[in-house]
Design a protein around this motif. Sequence first.
Motif, PDB file in Angstrom:
ATOM      1  N   LEU A  29      40.831  10.520  22.693  1.00 39.82           N
ATOM      2  CA  LEU A  29      41.572  10.223  23.923  1.00 39.82           C
ATOM      3  C   LEU A  29      40.634   9.750  25.033  1.00 39.82           C
ATOM      4  N   ASN A  30      39.454  10.357  25.125  1.00 42.17           N
ATOM      5  CA  ASN A  30      38.467   9.918  26.120  1.00 42.17           C
ATOM      6  C   ASN A  30      38.045   8.475  25.861  1.00 42.17           C
ATOM      7  N   LYS A  31      37.839   8.116  24.600  1.00 42.05           N
ATOM      8  CA  LYS A  31      37.469   6.742  24.256  1.00 42.05           C
ATOM      9  C   LYS A  31      38.589   5.761  24.610  1.00 42.05           C
ATOM     10  N   ASN A  47      51.268   4.653  26.403  1.00 42.01           N
ATOM     11  CA  ASN A  47      51.721   3.965  25.195  1.00 42.01           C
ATOM     12  C   ASN A  47      51.084   2.593  25.009  1.00 42.01           C
ATOM     13  N   LYS A  48      49.969   2.353  25.701  1.00 35.77           N
ATOM     14  CA  LYS A  48      49.240   1.092  25.549  1.00 35.77           C
ATOM     15  C   LYS A  48      48.234   1.216  24.406  1.00 35.77           C
ATOM     16  N   VAL A  49      48.174   0.185  23.569  1.00 33.26           N
ATOM     17  CA  VAL A  49      47.170   0.133  22.503  1.00 33.26           C
ATOM     18  C   VAL A  49      45.870  -0.354  23.152  1.00 33.26           C
ATOM     19  N   PRO A  50      44.806   0.453  23.114  1.00 32.76           N
ATOM     20  CA  PRO A  50      43.580   0.094  23.824  1.00 32.76           C
ATOM     21  C   PRO A  50      42.757  -0.997  23.126  1.00 32.76           C
ATOM     22  N   TYR A  51      42.805  -1.030  21.810  1.00 29.30           N
ATOM     23  CA  TYR A  51      42.078  -2.028  21.033  1.00 29.30           C
ATOM     24  C   TYR A  51      42.690  -2.079  19.647  1.00 29.30           C
ATOM     25  N   GLU A  52      42.444  -3.164  18.950  1.00 27.36           N
ATOM     26  CA  GLU A  52      43.060  -3.373  17.646  1.00 27.36           C
ATOM     27  C   GLU A  52      42.715  -2.237  16.678  1.00 27.36           C
ATOM     28  N   GLN A 109      50.365   8.456  20.822  1.00 25.44           N
ATOM     29  CA  GLN A 109      50.324   8.689  19.375  1.00 25.44           C
ATOM     30  C   GLN A 109      49.269   9.735  19.012  1.00 25.44           C
ATOM     31  N   VAL A 110      48.129   9.699  19.675  1.00 24.88           N
ATOM     32  CA  VAL A 110      47.082  10.690  19.404  1.00 24.88           C
ATOM     33  C   VAL A 110      47.605  12.088  19.742  1.00 24.88           C
ATOM     34  N   ALA A 111      48.240  12.217  20.896  1.00 25.99           N
ATOM     35  CA  ALA A 111      48.790  13.528  21.284  1.00 25.99           C
ATOM     36  C   ALA A 111      49.855  13.975  20.276  1.00 25.99           C
ATOM     37  N   GLN A 112      50.697  13.053  19.843  1.00 28.96           N
ATOM     38  CA  GLN A 112      51.719  13.397  18.855  1.00 28.96           C
ATOM     39  C   GLN A 112      51.082  13.810  17.528  1.00 28.96           C
ATOM     40  N   THR A 129      39.761  24.906  24.478  1.00 23.44           N
ATOM     41  CA  THR A 129      40.040  23.657  23.767  1.00 23.44           C
ATOM     42  C   THR A 129      41.285  22.977  24.324  1.00 23.44           C
ATOM     43  N   PHE A 130      42.338  23.746  24.540  1.00 20.74           N
ATOM     44  CA  PHE A 130      43.575  23.152  25.050  1.00 20.74           C
ATOM     45  C   PHE A 130      43.460  22.788  26.529  1.00 20.74           C
ATOM     46  N   GLN A 131      42.618  23.481  27.274  1.00 20.55           N
ATOM     47  CA  GLN A 131      42.383  23.102  28.670  1.00 20.55           C
ATOM     48  C   GLN A 131      41.717  21.727  28.729  1.00 20.55           C
ATOM     49  N   LYS A 132      40.719  21.504  27.893  1.00 21.36           N
ATOM     50  CA  LYS A 132      40.044  20.195  27.863  1.00 21.36           C
ATOM     51  C   LYS A 132      41.010  19.100  27.419  1.00 21.36           C
ATOM     52  N   LEU A 133      41.862  19.405  26.449  1.00 26.88           N
ATOM     53  CA  LEU A 133      42.857  18.430  26.003  1.00 26.88           C
ATOM     54  C   LEU A 133      43.810  18.082  27.145  1.00 26.88           C
ATOM     55  N   LYS A 134      44.320  19.100  27.838  1.00 26.18           N
ATOM     56  CA  LYS A 134      45.252  18.864  28.951  1.00 26.18           C
ATOM     57  C   LYS A 134      44.586  18.046  30.057  1.00 26.18           C
ATOM     58  N   GLU A 135      43.326  18.369  30.362  1.00 29.20           N
ATOM     59  CA  GLU A 135      42.602  17.615  31.398  1.00 29.20           C
ATOM     60  C   GLU A 135      42.454  16.158  30.991  1.00 29.20           C
ATOM     61  N   THR A 136      42.140  15.917  29.738  1.00 31.01           N
ATOM     62  CA  THR A 136      41.958  14.548  29.260  1.00 31.01           C
ATOM     63  C   THR A 136      43.278  13.796  29.256  1.00 31.01           C
ATOM     64  N   LEU A 137      44.324  14.418  28.763  1.00 31.11           N
ATOM     65  CA  LEU A 137      45.634  13.771  28.729  1.00 31.11           C
ATOM     66  C   LEU A 137      46.143  13.491  30.147  1.00 31.11           C
ATOM     67  N   SER A 138      45.774  14.344  31.092  1.00 33.48           N
ATOM     68  CA  SER A 138      46.226  14.150  32.482  1.00 33.48           C
ATOM     69  C   SER A 138      45.600  12.908  33.122  1.00 33.48           C
TER      70      SER A 138
END
Length: 169
Positions: free
Chosen positions: A159-161, A29-34, A41-44, A12-21
Amino acid sequence: MKTSVQKKITDTFQKLKETLSLFPESDLNKVPYEGSWTAGQVAQHIIMADSGFPELFARKTEKTNRKPDENVKDIDALFLNFDLKMDAPVFLIPEKKEYNKNDLNLKLLKIESELLECAEKYDLTLISPDFQLPGFDKFTLYEWINFALVHTQRHTNQLNKIFKSLNNL
């Protein structure tokens, strides 16, 4: 049980790290959509929600007369339903600020390490009576770890979205 739980934690954490990378620091820190959080923020939020398990597990526990994974199916059904919009409790809403990817990664690595240690050190069949999620019975330690993992999987999907939206994919 311990070995399979530890593998789930690592995966689970490997997939998270890969996605965050995937996110360059400039997009973190960019807001992707309203109405969306940033990737930072998601990671936090994951850090806030998945922290504190060593302290929780070290508190009073009780034996149970039910299967230690009895609530897992319901936890999974709720948190892995990506069509369901959920609002985080106020105490788990991340601050609107500039997040640093290295800082986030270090905190996530610490949480992964703590969960692995908890899975090794504690009897996961015991119930933790001191804290309860609304709508659920008191969780076993196994169910708490499972909650942390499906919660992380839910937000890895988010995060993927966010990545796809920022990159028009």
